[in-house]
Structure formats: structure tokens, C-alpha cells
Design an enzyme around this catalytic site. Structure first.
Site, short mmCIF file in Angstrom:
data_model
loop_
_atom_site.label_atom_id
_atom_site.label_comp_id
_atom_site.label_asym_id
_atom_site.label_seq_id
_atom_site.Cartn_x
_atom_site.Cartn_y
_atom_site.Cartn_z
CE LYS A 25 10.57 8.93 13.68
NZ LYS A 25 11.76 9.83 13.02
N GLY B 289 8.08 3.15 -0.84
CA GLY B 289 7.62 1.99 -1.43
C GLY B 289 8.44 1.75 -2.71
NE ARG C 268 -3.64 10.17 -3.01
CZ ARG C 268 -3.23 11.00 -2.28
NH1 ARG C 268 -3.14 12.28 -2.73
NH2 ARG C 268 -2.74 10.62 -1.12
N GLY D 11 17.44 19.72 1.34
CA GLY D 11 16.65 18.57 1.34
C GLY D 11 16.52 17.90 2.83
CG LEU E 238 -1.82 -1.08 1.56
CD1 LEU E 238 -2.78 -1.05 2.75
CD2 LEU E 238 -2.42 -1.58 0.31
N GLY E 239 0.70 2.28 -1.22
CA GLY E 239 1.70 3.26 -1.28
C GLY E 239 3.09 2.86 -2.14
#
Lengths: 427, 427
Positions: free
Chosen positions: A202, A12, A42, A184, A6-7
């Protein structure tokens, strides 16, 4: 073993690549091939530069997560909804689940654990905390015969990068954040990192593993690094310390309970965490018998996170082939989570004071009234620029807060310039 | 779950104490109480200050290891025999085994693994390598979806203590060893540590876990630290390095195979291993997807080792209660272990030379004939005291050895003062 992913973003895509590149190794380690049977995204029709049959893409994650032919669901979408619904449905349909979703685990972990236990399947989440650094197994399994006292973690690469730059170059927070964004290391909206939300999720997961106690995001006291100044860093340096954003989970020695919190703190430069620079993560564990342990590595990034996901995937697939479950949730201790006011630690306080005889006596009296013991005092400057730097012995956060209130009322104190906690042992 | 403990020295006594002190926690984590049903010692009648019924002591370890009422055998005796016979008999009698015995695993591991697999029981040994530092699970499980390139370990506290003192104080080897002995960091006969036998056994176990390949002590190239001089340490310092005794397990990039070796080496001071001081241990792992990881902690001592034994005991007991086995041996890759001559690394070479024109030309020609490329050269002094310090690019150990032979024959070279490998990345 048939896998549903999923993703298919950064993490992924790297999961797909590792499944492809290491297919033979993985099959040998699991005892059966790992087949990527479906990828939910998506927009399934977009062309993607990853080694997977385009026919496996689907836009219907909910259907894929419960499809009859799927054995294991891997979720790398993130966020609470719709991930929560998909994973609950998958667990209830008897799928084992591997997820990197820290926010979901820190918020709705209990419901997921319960569903996994009720349906006899695995829920693994090594990638949710500190990326590739193995933490779930060391805390859950290697230290299962010991008692953890305290965990101090640098679990957010963005804030560690910013604080490292401030320490190395003397830059202010804004300047260091700009540099992190340009490189970044920080997102366009850096709030999740800067304000400690990421680290708090976390911390909740770490506390749960370390203390066999359910802890959610709401239990975690959270302070960001936005108020850390170049002067704080310089002050830390002057006393042989550096400033780190720490996730702390600690067993109380006064009463049964745990303290779970995220905030900037000074730590001695000789502490192993002080050498953790830039975007690296590390988790420092103090256990009764094992003593001091530290786990160090890359806490984020597609490929390190994918490595952690694959490690879980191999374990879960092996378990499934053998018709068994790995260790599930351990929450038997059910310790109360203490309010921040009851947390005991040490403090570094910087006061702007008038340069008059008796200043120290007035200040010391305020500390004494709140029963906060002073370890050291340093007076700098004179006239209008006089400052008083105090380091306390261990005291409760409530007593310290009351002391600071009193200090603000004193005529001899112009301003409480900064208050920062001191962690990681004696100075 | 009924436990038999073989051996009750420093580690065994701490195992008994932890079983007693944490009995409730352990029962909750396992799902059943852990009962110490027997303790085998050489002299069972001696009074011992540990919390256990004296009636459980026995002098007959062989009988205890296979007794019908025993579920799990914990061995902390050490050495090859009689431990090998006891544990093989225990596995064949269907007992699960937890051991801290690195020498045994590195020598007869294959026979033990085979017996565990044949009888469907567990063989766990976290305590055998780097004491309390979780390593078995991270390598065997967390990185199961990744590919390990290289492991560099500081796995012997005695030699790390000695090299740390030499680095910090400029002391020579003999002086530092005397200090280590006085402080209890070195044994009366320090050969197992100093000559690298202890580290070599650990290197074999690490290589086996990291590369899914059977590796025994005989496969490990071993050099001790007895020849490391104060001059070597000073020379390392001059180039921004420090000297560490490393256990190295590395996948060859040239041909399928692994190199497993133990020797002193220079590493850059910025490398995370350089900060591992005194008797601490650390294992640095480079994996393709996970990147750089490091695990740090106490590598020896009764209590840290006992913590690792207990962690295994909880896992093995859980498995047994659930009627399952944990992950067993993984040796599917069966890579060849390369001879030391085929190992590729970099070298620091210190030559005493005559101060004549053309010295460098003669020396450089010798390197060129063996195809060893020079990265940097520094000439120091003049007249009789001239020295030449060279650092090579990566070359095979065989080519470097041949080069050194040639250098010894050159008229301009008075002596090859030292040759040391350089690990841990670019300088």
C-alpha cells in the site's frame, strides 16, 4: 455495460450484492445498466447464496477476461499470478479494469499502466489501498494542483488492532495477537500483516500517487511490529505518545527524492492519527498549500472494499460510455527512491546503563561523534536498573545506526533496550 | 489552456502564487501549460505583490469571463451578484468554470448546472465546501456505487473554534467569540458564521452530492450557536458528550426524503468528530456498504482554498484538452426535502422544576402524551434549585416541540432551561 467479475469470495460476493441491490441507482448514475455478464470462480458448479443467474459462472477466467461481449473486468482474486496475466490480456483486449489487488499493483503496476495507456482504457484501483477510504481520487485529482510533502498512513487494520490493544490494556504483543486472531482480525498465518508486507504494498501505491513517481514493493523499507514490547508502549505513553504501525511516503527536503517505508513509530497522542483505534485505517496527508488532511474509515472487509470497487466501476463505465479515459498514470516526476540510510527522522532510544558518574557524558559523546543531536534525555532508576531514555533531533537513519553501533561498544552501556522512530511532529 | 481569474483577494492571490510556483508540475499533470490570461479586480491599477504581469489585470470581469481566448474561468469573488451573471455568461460562452462560491451554488446551483450541461462544459466547486478537504470527488465519485445514509459535518471553522474554547476553558459564548475575533478566527460581523448561514450553504451542497437531489439554501433548517451556554457544555460533558455545530444531511428511514439542517448538537466524546478541534473542519459520512468515513482538514484560509481550486483547475483543463466533460450534476433521485418537523433525532432537555413528589410523573406523562419515549432521566439538586435532565429516544422534531409546549404549561416546571439535539449514535 457488461461486467466480468474475476473472483467471488467475500469481496466478490458483496460486489454482486451491491450490483443487484443498487441496480436502479447505478444505472441512473452511469447512464446505462451495469450487467453482470460473467463470474469466474475456481468451482463454478457450487451453489452460492448470491443474487445472480448460475449460468454466468465459469471456471475459465482467462477466456472471460477477453470475451468479446465484456466491457469492464473487475478483479478481486488477489495475488500476483494468475491475476497479472488475466488483467494484461484484458487491457490488451480493450477492456477497462477495476482491481483491488495491491500486491499486483505494487509489483507489476508499470506493465499494467503501460498496457492501459497503450490500449486507451482505464485502470482503477481505489479498493487496493485502505478499502473504502477514498484515497486514489483525493491524491490523484483533488491535490493535483498542490505539492504533497508527506503521507503517514495507518493502512493495516490487523496491526492497528494489536497495537491499540497493547496500548489500552498493557498486554504484550503475543497476547494481543492471540486476541486479534480469536476475533478474526488476524489471519491464521498473520505474517503478511505483522511483518508489514501488506502495508508495504500500500505504501508503494500511495507514494506513486502522491509523488508522481513509479515506486514498487522492492523500493519500500519494511519493518514489522513483532518486536514492539509492552515496555515500548509504556515508554511511549510516558512521553505523551502512542505506537502505531505507519506506512510513510515522504519527499526529501535535502535532495530530490522520496523515502518510502513501513515501520512502527511513536507519534504524539495529540496527532489525529493517534485517535485511530482498533481495525480502522486512516491516511494523513501534509501538502504545501492544503496543509494537513486526514482520511479515515474501514480499511478492509467485504462490504467496504466492495463499495470502493463499485465507485470505480461507476467511473469507468461512465468514461466508457462517453468514449473517454479517466486520468491515467502520472509518473512524470520520476523522483529517485532514497535508501533507508538517507531517510531523515527522529529516534527514541532506551539504554540499560551502569549507574556511574560520567555515563551521560560517554553516551552523549557517541551521539556527537556521529553528528546526531540529542533533544532530550531522561535518567530513570539507579544501580543495576538504571536506564537512559534519549530522543534525538532529526538525523539520517545511517547516522543513527552508526550511533547505536558505538553505544553497544561502550562499557557504561549494558544493552540498547530499544530504538524506535518518532514521527508526526514535535513532542 | 488560458485561464481567467475573477477576484484577487486572499484566495485569488494564492491561486496566482500556486500557478506560478508549480507551473512545471501543473503543465506535466495537465499535459499543457496553464496560462493566466486575465485577472479581473475592482481596481486594476493597484500594485500587487504577486507574480503576474500587471498587463493582465482588468476591471471588466464580465468581458473577461466571455473573452474568446479564455478556456477556463476561475471565480473567487463570492456572493450572489454579480458572480451569478458572470458565470452564467461564461458557461454559455463555452468556458469551463471553477468556483469557490458556496452561496451562489446553494442558491442558483440549478441554473449553473443546467448551463454547464447545455453547453457541454465543466462546473467544478471543490473549494466551496470545507476548503482543502476533498469532498466533491469522494461523494460524487468514490461513493457512486454505494448509498449514503447520513453526513455529519463540522464545516465552519469559526463556530468550531468558539465551541472548542467553551469546552476547554468553560468560557461563555460571548467571551469565546471575543477571543475568536481577537485571533482573526471570526469576522467583525460574525453573523454569517454564528447564525449558521455559511454552514447552511455548505449543507445544501453536501446534501445535493450525497443524495443526488437538488437542495437549495431555502431547504435547509438553520439554527446558530448564539444560544449555547456554558451550562449546556457542562451538561454535555457530564454525559460524556461535547457540543458541536453540525451540518447534517440525512436520508429518512421512514419515508422517501432527506433532512438537511444546521444546528448545535451534543455528540459522544468517542465519536471521531468530537476530536476535531479549533478551526479544523471534518465531514463524517455513513454509507451502507462503506460504513463510517471521515475527511478532516483545514476548511478555510487562502492557501487551503487555493489548493482545492487548483485541483479542480487541473481536472477541468485535462478534460478540456481531451475534449470531454467530467461527471456533471447528478439529481436523478429527486428526493423531497422533509420539513424540520418530520426530522427524527434525539434530544437532551434540561428543566428547572419544583422539588415536589410527583414531578417526574407529571413530566413523564407529558412526554407520553406526545409519544416521545424517554431514554434516561437524572434529577439534580433540591428545593428551588431542582433540575431534571432528560434524554429521549428518537422522535420527530414536531413531537418534541409539542412536548416542550406542554412542559411549559406544567405547574411543576419552572422553566425549560435548554433543549439540544443529540447526534452521532448511542450514548
Amino acid at each position: 455495460m457488461r461486467i466480468a467479475l474475476l473472483g467471488c469470495g467475500v469481496v466478490g460476493s458483496d460486489v454482486v450484492r451491491l450490483l443487484h441491490t443498487h441496480a436502479e441507482d447505478l444505472a441512473a448514475r452511469v447512464g446505462a445498466p451495469l450487467e453482470l455478464a460473467g463470474v469466474a470462480v475456481r468451482r463454478p458448479s457450487i451453489a452460492r447464496d448470491i443474487p445472480v443467474d448460475p449460468a454466468v459462472f465459469t471456471g475459465d477466467a482467462a477466456a472471460l477476461a477477453t470475451r468479446d461481449d465484456i466491457d469492464i473486468v473487475v478483479e478481486v482474486v488477489g495475488g500476483i499470478e494468475p491475476a497479472r496475466g488475466w488483467l494484461l490480456a484484458a487491457l490488451r483486449a480493450g477492456k477497462s479494469v477495476v482491481t483491488a489487488n495491491k500486491a499486483l499493483l505494487a509489483t507489476h503496476g508499470a506493465a499494467l499502466y503501460d498496457a492501459a495507456a497503450a490500449h486507451g482504457v482505464d485502470l482503477y484501483y481505489e479498493a487496493a489501498v485502505a478499502g473504502a477510504i477514498p484515497l486514489l481520487r483525493p491524491l490523484r485529482e483533488s491535490l493535483a494542483g498542490d505539492r504533497v510533502r508527506r503521507v503517514l498512513g495507518i493502512v493495516n487494520g490487523t496491526t492497528n488492532y494489536i497495537l491499540t490493544r497493547m496500548d489500552e490494556t498493557g498486554a504484550g504483543f503475543t497476547e494481543a495477537l492471540e486476541e486479534a486472531t480469536a476475533l478474526g482480525y488476524a489471519e491464521a498465518d498473520p505474517s503478511a500483516d505483522i511483518d508489514g508486507f501488506d502495508a508495504a504494498a500500500k505504501a508503494a501505491i500511495i507514494a506513486q500517487l502522491a509523488f508522481h513517481t513509479r515506486v514498487t514493493l522492492d523500493d519500500v523499507h519494511r519493518e514489522g511490529i513483532g518486536d514492539v514490547t509492552a515496555a515500548d508502549i509504556a515508554s511511549a505513553r510516558a512521553m505523551g505518545c502512542t505506537v502505531k504501525a505507519l506506512a510513510i511516503a515522504e519527499r526529501s527536503v535535502e535532495a530530490p527524492g522520496v523515502s518510502v517505508r513501513v515501520h512502527p513509530a511513536m507519534i504524539p497522542r495529540a496527532h489525529p492519527l493517534a485517535a485511530v483505534r482498533d481495525a480502522f485505517n486512516a491516511v494523513f496527508v501534509e501538502a504545501e498549500a492544503a496543509g494537513q488532511l486526514m482520511f479515515y474509515g474501514r480499511g478492509a472487509g467485504g462490504s467496504p472494499t466492495a463499495s470502493a470497487v463499485l465507485g470505480d466501476l461507476v467511473a469507468v463505465a461512465r468514461n466508457r460510455l462517453a468514449g473517454r479515459r479517466g486520468p491515467g498514470e502520472s509518473a512524470y516526476a520520476a523522483l529517485p527512491v532514497l535508501p533507508m540510510g538517507a531517510t531523515v527522522t527522529r529516534y527514541h532510544i532506551n539504554l540499560d546503563v551502569t549507574d556511574k558518574t560520567g555515563v551521560l557524558a560517554s553516551v552523549a559523546a557517541a551521539f556527537a561523534r556521529q553528528d546526531v543531536s540529542i533533544q532530550s534525555v531522561r535518567q530513570d532508576g539507579h544501580g543495576d536498573d538504571a536506564s537512559l531514555v534519549l530522543i534525538t533531533h532529526a538525523a539520517t537513519d545511517a547516522a543513527l545506526a552508526a550511533t547505536v553501533e558505538e553505544l553497544r561498544e561502550l562499557d557504561v552501556v549494558r544493552a540498547v533496550a530499544s530504538v524506535m522512530r518518532v514521527e508526526g511532529g514535535e513532542l
